[in-house]
Design a protein around this motif. Structure first.
Motif, PDB file in Angstrom:
ATOM      1  N   ARG A   1      33.235 -14.781 -31.484  1.00  0.00           N
ATOM      2  CA  ARG A   1      33.989 -14.484 -30.191  1.00  0.00           C
ATOM      3  C   ARG A   1      34.993 -16.186 -29.514  1.00  0.00           C
ATOM      4  O   ARG A   1      35.656 -15.936 -29.628  1.00  0.00           O
ATOM      5  N   GLN A   2      33.629 -16.905 -29.576  1.00  0.00           N
ATOM      6  CA  GLN A   2      33.831 -17.588 -29.204  1.00  0.00           C
ATOM      7  C   GLN A   2      34.845 -18.883 -30.070  1.00  0.00           C
ATOM      8  O   GLN A   2      36.066 -19.268 -29.564  1.00  0.00           O
ATOM      9  N   GLU A   3      34.744 -18.750 -31.522  1.00  0.00           N
ATOM     10  CA  GLU A   3      35.604 -19.398 -32.506  1.00  0.00           C
ATOM     11  C   GLU A   3      36.992 -18.675 -32.565  1.00  0.00           C
ATOM     12  O   GLU A   3      38.076 -19.016 -32.566  1.00  0.00           O
ATOM     13  N   MET A   4      37.262 -16.960 -32.346  1.00  0.00           N
ATOM     14  CA  MET A   4      38.401 -16.469 -31.778  1.00  0.00           C
ATOM     15  C   MET A   4      39.072 -17.176 -30.364  1.00  0.00           C
ATOM     16  O   MET A   4      40.672 -16.841 -30.504  1.00  0.00           O
ATOM     17  N   LEU A   5      38.561 -17.215 -29.439  1.00  0.00           N
ATOM     18  CA  LEU A   5      39.019 -17.865 -28.235  1.00  0.00           C
ATOM     19  C   LEU A   5      39.695 -19.080 -28.179  1.00  0.00           C
ATOM     20  O   LEU A   5      40.845 -19.986 -28.371  1.00  0.00           O
ATOM     21  N   SER A   6      38.952 -19.962 -29.020  1.00  0.00           N
ATOM     22  CA  SER A   6      39.960 -21.545 -29.759  1.00  0.00           C
ATOM     23  C   SER A   6      40.443 -21.775 -30.096  1.00  0.00           C
ATOM     24  O   SER A   6      41.022 -22.564 -29.917  1.00  0.00           O
ATOM     25  N   ARG A   7      39.999 -20.715 -31.797  1.00  0.00           N
ATOM     26  CA  ARG A   7      42.123 -20.728 -31.959  1.00  0.00           C
ATOM     27  C   ARG A   7      43.113 -20.067 -31.011  1.00  0.00           C
ATOM     28  O   ARG A   7      43.958 -20.616 -31.684  1.00  0.00           O
ATOM     29  N   ASN A   8      42.748 -19.446 -30.255  1.00  0.00           N
ATOM     30  CA  ASN A   8      43.728 -19.696 -29.251  1.00  0.00           C
ATOM     31  C   ASN A   8      44.021 -20.707 -28.040  1.00  0.00           C
ATOM     32  O   ASN A   8      44.935 -20.348 -27.289  1.00  0.00           O
ATOM     33  N   GLY A   9      42.971 -21.273 -28.451  1.00  0.00           N
ATOM     34  CA  GLY A   9      44.031 -22.994 -26.733  1.00  0.00           C
ATOM     35  C   GLY A   9      42.461 -22.811 -26.515  1.00  0.00           C
ATOM     36  O   GLY A   9      43.651 -23.561 -25.372  1.00  0.00           O
ATOM     37  N   TYR A  10      42.008 -22.120 -25.866  1.00  0.00           N
ATOM     38  CA  TYR A  10      41.192 -22.044 -24.984  1.00  0.00           C
ATOM     39  C   TYR A  10      39.749 -22.777 -25.329  1.00  0.00           C
ATOM     40  O   TYR A  10      39.189 -22.840 -26.241  1.00  0.00           O
ATOM     41  N   ARG A  11      39.053 -23.166 -23.976  1.00  0.00           N
ATOM     42  CA  ARG A  11      38.101 -24.104 -23.587  1.00  0.00           C
ATOM     43  C   ARG A  11      36.831 -22.866 -23.283  1.00  0.00           C
ATOM     44  O   ARG A  11      37.154 -21.960 -22.653  1.00  0.00           O
ATOM     45  N   VAL A  12      35.950 -22.735 -24.408  1.00  0.00           N
ATOM     46  CA  VAL A  12      34.914 -21.819 -24.062  1.00  0.00           C
ATOM     47  C   VAL A  12      34.120 -22.288 -23.191  1.00  0.00           C
ATOM     48  O   VAL A  12      32.897 -23.572 -23.898  1.00  0.00           O
ATOM     49  N   ILE A  13      33.435 -22.854 -22.124  1.00  0.00           N
ATOM     50  CA  ILE A  13      31.722 -22.631 -22.040  1.00  0.00           C
ATOM     51  C   ILE A  13      30.833 -22.094 -21.008  1.00  0.00           C
ATOM     52  O   ILE A  13      31.103 -20.660 -21.317  1.00  0.00           O
ATOM     53  N   ALA A  14      29.220 -21.767 -22.287  1.00  0.00           N
ATOM     54  CA  ALA A  14      29.043 -20.740 -22.212  1.00  0.00           C
ATOM     55  C   ALA A  14      27.937 -20.836 -20.649  1.00  0.00           C
ATOM     56  O   ALA A  14      27.533 -22.152 -20.977  1.00  0.00           O
ATOM     57  N   MET A  15      27.519 -19.171 -20.349  1.00  0.00           N
ATOM     58  CA  MET A  15      26.439 -19.671 -19.603  1.00  0.00           C
ATOM     59  C   MET A  15      24.901 -19.573 -19.921  1.00  0.00           C
ATOM     60  O   MET A  15      24.386 -18.346 -20.625  1.00  0.00           O
ATOM     61  N   SER A  16      23.589 -19.723 -19.307  1.00  0.00           N
ATOM     62  CA  SER A  16      22.995 -19.127 -19.722  1.00  0.00           C
ATOM     63  C   SER A  16      21.966 -19.378 -18.350  1.00  0.00           C
ATOM     64  O   SER A  16      21.688 -20.372 -17.813  1.00  0.00           O
ATOM     65  N   GLN A  17      20.319 -18.803 -18.404  1.00  0.00           N
ATOM     66  CA  GLN A  17      19.156 -18.860 -17.109  1.00  0.00           C
ATOM     67  C   GLN A  17      18.001 -18.212 -17.733  1.00  0.00           C
ATOM     68  O   GLN A  17      17.750 -18.339 -18.580  1.00  0.00           O
ATOM     69  N   GLN A  18      17.064 -19.174 -16.580  1.00  0.00           N
ATOM     70  CA  GLN A  18      15.770 -19.025 -16.875  1.00  0.00           C
ATOM     71  C   GLN A  18      15.275 -19.034 -16.007  1.00  0.00           C
ATOM     72  O   GLN A  18      15.609 -19.640 -14.928  1.00  0.00           O
ATOM     73  N   LYS A  19      14.658 -17.881 -15.259  1.00  0.00           N
ATOM     74  CA  LYS A  19      13.523 -18.175 -14.063  1.00  0.00           C
ATOM     75  C   LYS A  19      12.065 -17.892 -13.856  1.00  0.00           C
ATOM     76  O   LYS A  19      11.576 -18.122 -15.061  1.00  0.00           O
ATOM     77  N   MET A  20      11.835 -18.793 -13.824  1.00  0.00           N
ATOM     78  CA  MET A  20      10.097 -18.866 -13.575  1.00  0.00           C
ATOM     79  C   MET A  20       9.595 -19.257 -11.573  1.00  0.00           C
ATOM     80  O   MET A  20      10.203 -19.787 -10.812  1.00  0.00           O
TER      81      MET A  20
END
Length: 1140
Positions: free
Chosen positions: A579-598
């Motif tokens: 999915r990221q690759e497809m977006l990047s090929r169209n010129g989009y910059r992709v930022i991923a987000m993750s989390q962890q709770k403790m």
């Protein structure tokens, strides 16, 4: 004013100023606050700031005193060609007295005076033009305001750095340059580099506690000019301006050594000076050997000792292009004016000439090719859920009433009803209604709330008051004084939260306070924050944001659309990456987000373990500021779009027409870079689309050996075993810094003084030959290539040669070190590299490229490292700079080729004919001097103001190893073609006068001292002397007239005189017409004025004796027009290859 002075005294009367600059690192922080009347929460008050500014002055290091007019004039009087003219003038005075005897010739005295007047006028003109250029450059610097972020009266705001005072609380972020000496109050992964002050290039990890009793060694103090390489923090200013450590080190503050760097223009002029000196010395040696070994014995009364001194003066002046220094100065002044009009700040005018030979331009993507105004366009989560945000966020302000935006849900299957109440992001969040047909609110999805919460918390963008700083990086204007300040990604996410979902972001951050941060840097490519959740006081939320492939690598699970946390299997990870690759090929910059709770307890344990390991001196493989390296839960993507600058596509096409390659070097995903490259014509239809894109992979073959597999359009092209990696050889701009640092740290043996002197002298005339220079001569492959940063580390010489031989190039996911490596590899192959960038990570590349170009909207670090700055942020300004650089080189060549034929060749041969063939001297030393210093100089200065030819941006860049200011092609054209024809024309007119007056040509040859003894016409000696004066004036007038035709022929290198009309149109040169009138006026004055006739031995010239010059001049114009036509029509012909 008296009341203000009294308040100032009252304010500081109780302050202990005994050792304020020596104990600031050892005393307690409370003592520092009391000393400077400040506190960390509120900073200084406005009332105290005014008094502090009166007490401490402005935060500005006193610059070194600039040279005044008289100092510059003194230098110009005794530098360069003027020093040789002094020698000639002194010889003229010696020829007058004492060698003149009892009846000295007044002509010799007049010649000496003329030479000294020429020296003074020439020096004054050079100084005037130099001061004019300096003023233009100085006016540019006023257009570069630098701001510092401070906290005053409890409000964060940006102020000009010169308003900083001790006691100010400054907020520090990665990429900043410390603008004062300060003591750190907080630090989150903060590392600074004080190389400019201490010489130590290794970054220092900052602490808030004193680590050494020595001020310079304690890590809780930051010094003015230090560069923040990583992290963020707060500090209190303890010294400003001249009171800083840097301000007290006068040697450091006088002048940057880079300003003394030898440019290519310096080398070209130095080579020309050497040519002139060698030609002069050899000619004078031949002159005196001829006189002393032959004439003095066989014809002792033909040329006396004094006469030979006058011949020496003529020889000195003949080879001296007196107009060249003035022409160079004038050209640089014109360059300064053009740069002013084009809104380009150049730190050195001489370096603009380098654009003439730039063969490769490397450019960053974000902020350079694109506008650096990111907008969140889509939000993704789970394996199939996607929302597109329809609307434009630009131009919104804090005072705008919220506009409704439509969110369209694009997912496989319908979204099931949420089984439990929506998890709140914050009580302050206002839900945005969704205007779609029968689709429920996406904010009712828990993972969607997590994404918005992460966008608000893992974000350093803030609204701040900005004072007089309208052009800072990443500033979205709110109103006259309020701006959103931060990284472009943070600003885009901030706008999403505030304007799309009406989130009270400041309240959210207050209710979910941040405990710790790992700021984003170009090495990690991610950011982590730790916040205590408001809903669960005992829970710490870790949020990680960054490059998708990096984030996914650290995740073990992902959150689904219904709120479940499932294992992140390789199959699911591949779906996300696809999915990221497809977006990047169209010129989009992709930022991923993750989390962890403790839990709070677990978090405290991690931080305690980290601090204990820090105190014990444990070296971390990757310092994450105590945060866990993995076990995160992936929650989604943000897709951001950054549109290209409007002028980039056309500018790229023009750069390619100039035969300059463009390479993108970016930290973004290869797909994004490729899409942008296609949009802006870096990847063209003719090459990348028609021929294809090359790639390579590092894999193991059947023998378990690592090999490079080269692919073309995904088909295997060939295999290559990893081979030799040649170490860098010192000599380039980049490796000089490495060499200096290595010697300083005893990694290299210090060279002997003799070798250092020899290397220094050699560097004034030539550059070292690149080790892979032969690669430059090879034809480039008509294919594109895409390389990632992970591959660069393993590339050997073969792979570098293969990659850099492509016509279209992209380097993606690169670090600052890799960007610099790419530029250095280009330089090793003989390429002249111009690097364009605007970010902190571009600074090393900008500094060590042959030309560093920064955007005005870039960071202060990038602008300080660059050689020039595009003040209007227009990429098209680079086209103007290339044209200006090529025009500068062209006009200097035109000046040289104009000066050489008459100024040296046609003045050299009269002396040689006089000595070798006994012909009467056809050009006196005085007229030779006047021709060089008046007639030729006036027209050559007009030549320096020529407009660019129409094809100047379609020619290949010059080759520094071959296309010198003075080369064999130019010498052949100047001497063998123009010089011989001009010299023949002048001798023809000279002989025509004598023959027409009854003296045959054969009577002139080999006559020596017997000239006129037995002339058929019966002229007496006085008549013959007058006839010699007339014939010399005829020769002089003929040269001046022919030089007018030479001007019209030489003012273009390839264009026809009809295409580059000197009289009307956009290419007209009225300065040239005025200069011709000035030259003609000098001719009439010197030949017609009785005073000059009596003093300098000139005479009126009958017009019929110089009329043949017009015919010969027209013939030369026709010949040169035919030559230029052949060059244009048949660029591969022998005539084109010989063209100058």
């Amino acid at each position: 004013m008296a009341a203000r002075r009294h308040s100032n005294i009252d304010l500081w009367i109780n302050t202990d100023m005994s050792r304020p600059d020596q104990d600031v690192h050892t005393v307690s922080i409370d003592t520092i606050f009391r000393r400077f009347h400040s506190n960390q929460r509120y900073g200084l008050s406005a009332a105290f700031v005014n008094d502090a500014q009166l007490h401490y002055g402005t935060n500005q290091i006193t610059p070194p005193q600039s040279q005044n007019y008289f100092c510059l004039l003194f230098q110009q009087l005794f530098m360069g060609f003027n020093s040789i003219l002094w020698f000639g003038g002194i010889l003229a005075f010696i020829a007058y007295q004492p060698l003149g005897g009892s009846n000295p010739s007044i002509t010799n005295l007049g010649l000496g005076i003329v030479l000294f007047l020429v020296i003074i006028c020439n020096a004054s003109l050079n100084v005037y033009q130099k001061l004019k250029s300096i003023k233009v450059i100085a006016s540019f610097s006023k257009l570069l305001p630098t701001a510092a972020t401070v906290r005053r009266d409890g409000v964060e705001q940006q102020i000009p750095v010169n308003e900083l005072v001790p006691g100010d609380i400054i907020l520090i972020h990665m990429g900043d340059v410390l603008q004062a000496d300060c003591r750190f109050l907080t630090c989150e992964g903060l590392k600074i580099n004080s190389a400019e002050l201490t010489g130590e290039t290794k970054p220092i990890s900052v602490t808030v506690h004193c680590t050494s009793q020595t001020l310079m060694e304690s890590t809780n103090i930051g010094f003015y000019s230090s560069f923040v390489e990583q992290g963020m923090g707060e500090a209190i200013v303890v010294a400003t301006g001249d009171n800083t450590v840097l301000g007290k080190m006068s040697k450091t503050t006088t002048q940057d050594s880079s300003s003394d760097e030898t440019t290519n223009l310096h080398r070209e002029v130095n080579r020309f000076v050497v040519f002139v000196l060698v030609a002069d010395i050899l000619s004078i040696i031949v002159l005196w050997i001829t006189w002393s070994g032959w004439l003095n014995y066989y014809h002792p009364i033909f040329i006396t000792f004094t006469g030979n001194i006058l011949n020496s003066i003529g020889m000195i002046v003949s080879f001296l292009p007196v107009g060249l220094p003035s022409a160079i100065t004038l050209v640089l002044a014109i360059v300064a004016k053009r740069m002013t009009e084009q809104r380009i700040l150049g730190k050195s005018l001489q370096i603009v000439e380098s654009f003439n030979s730039v063969s490769v331009i490397t450019t960053d993507k974000t902020g350079t090719l694109t506008r650096n105004k990111l907008v969140v366009s889509e939000i993704f989560w789970d394996t199939s859920c996607e929302y597109i945000i329809i609307g434009n966020e630009e131009g919104k302000s804090a005072t705008n009433v919220r506009k409704s935006h439509t969110l369209r849900r694009l997912s496989v299957g319908s979204l099931p009803e949420h089984p439990h109440p929506t998890a709140k992001v914050s009580p302050a969040v206002q839900r945005s209604p969704v205007v779609v047909e029968s689709v429920e609110d996406p904010t009712r999805v828990e993972v969607f709330d997590d994404l918005l919460l992460g966008a608000a918390l893992c974000n350093n963008a803030k609204i701040r008051i900005v004072k007089d700083a309208p052009h800072k990086q990443s500033i979205t204007k709110i109103n006259a004084e309020m701006h959103v300040v931060g990284d472009s990604v943070d600003i885009a996410l901030y706008n999403l939260c505030v304007y799309e979902y009406q989130m009270q972001i400041d309240e959210i951050r207050c209710l979910n306070p941040r405990h710790r941060t790992l700021p984003f840097n170009s090495a990690n490519k991610f950011m982590i924050t730790a916040n205590r959740l408001e809903a669960h006081k005992n829970i710490i939320l870790l949020t990680m944001k960054g490059a998708p492939e990096i984030i996914l690598h650290r995740c073990v699970s992902y959150k689904t659309n219904d709120g479940q946390m499932l294992p992140l299997t390789p199959e699911i990870k591949d779906k996300f990456l696809h999915r990221q690759e497809m977006l990047s090929r169209n010129g989009y910059r992709v930022i991923a987000m993750s989390q962890q709770k403790m839990t709070q307890m677990r978090y405290d344990q991690l931080m305690q373990q980290y601090e204990e390991r820090q105190r014990s001196g444990v070296v971390f493989n990757q310092d994450l500021n105590g945060f866990p390296a993995d076990s995160y839960c992936f929650i989604g993507f943000f897709s951001l779009f950054d549109s290209p600058r409007f002028d980039v596509p056309d500018s790229i096409l023009k750069i390619r027409q100039a035969h300059i390659r463009i390479a993108i070097i970016t930290g973004d995903h290869p797909g994004t870079a490729t899409a942008i490259a296609r949009q802006v014509n870096i990847f063209s239809e003719d090459i990348s689309k028609r021929n294809g894109i090359d790639t390579f992979q590092i894999e193991e073959n059947d023998n378990n050996h690592s090999v490079f597999r080269l692919y073309r359009n995904e088909a295997l092209l060939k295999e290559h075993m990893i081979g030799v990696i040649t170490p860098f050889r010192f000599g380039s701009k980049a490796t000089k810094a490495i060499e200096k640092h290595s010697r300083k740290n005893d990694f290299m043996k210090e060279e002997s003084l003799y070798k250092q002197w020899f290397s220094s002298c050699k560097a004034q005339f030539t550059e070292p030959t690149p080790i892979f220079y032969k690669q430059k001569e090879k034809e480039k492959m008509p294919y594109a290539v895409v390389v990632t940063g992970s591959q660069i580390t393993y590339m050997d010489d073969f792979m570098w040669n293969w990659v850099l031989s492509h016509q279209e190039l992209i380097f993606a996911r690169t670090s600052p070190e890799q960007k610099l490596r790419i530029i250095m590899e280009f330089q090793r192959r003989g390429e002249i590299v111009a690097a364009i960038g605007d970010g902190t990570n571009d600074a090393p590349s900008l500094k060590y490229a042959d030309l560093g170009i920064a955007m005005q909207t870039g960071t202060s670090v990038s602008k300080e490292a660059s050689d020039m700055i595009l003040l209007d942020n227009h990429f098209s300004s680079i086209i103007s700079a290339i044209e200006t650089g090529r025009l500068l080189a062209d006009n200097l060549k035109k000046v040289v080729i104009y000066l050489l034929p008459a100024g040296s060749w046609s003045e050299f041969w009269p002396i040689m004919f006089n000595m070798w063939f006994g012909v009467p001297l056809s050009l006196s030393a005085f007229l030779a001097t006047i021709l060089c210093v008046l007639n030729d100089v006036s027209i050559s200065l007009a030549m320096a103001s020529e407009k660019p030819e129409t094809e100047i941006l379609t020619r290949p860049p010059s080759n520094r190893k071959k296309d010198h200011l003075l080369n064999m092609k130019l010498l052949f054209h100047a001497y063998m073609l123009i010089g011989n024809l001009e010299c023949f024309t002048a001798f023809f007119c000279f002989c025509y006068y004598w023959v027409d007056n009854g003296i045959s040509f054969y009577s002139l040859m080999f006559s020596y001292e017997n000239f006129g003894v037995s002339n058929p016409a019966g002229y007496n000696s006085r008549q013959l002397d007058q006839m010699i004066n007339i014939s010399q004036s005829v020769y002089y007038c003929s040269l001046c007239i022919f030089q007018i035709f030479n001007f019209f022929a030489t003012r273009t290198r390839y264009a026809s005189i009809f295409q580059h009309n000197p009289f009307w149109g956009q290419n007209r040169n009225w300065f040239g017409l005025v200069a011709i009138l000035v030259s003609v006026s000098f001719v009439l004055l010197l030949t017609q004025a009785t005073w000059f006739n009596d003093i300098f031995g000139t005479a009126p010239v009958p017009a019929k004796y110089v009329t043949p010059t017009i015919g010969f001049g027209i013939v030369w114009l026709v010949i040169d027009e035919v030559r230029k036509l052949c060059v244009r029509r048949y660029p591969g012909s022998i005539i084109a290859r010989m063209a100058w």
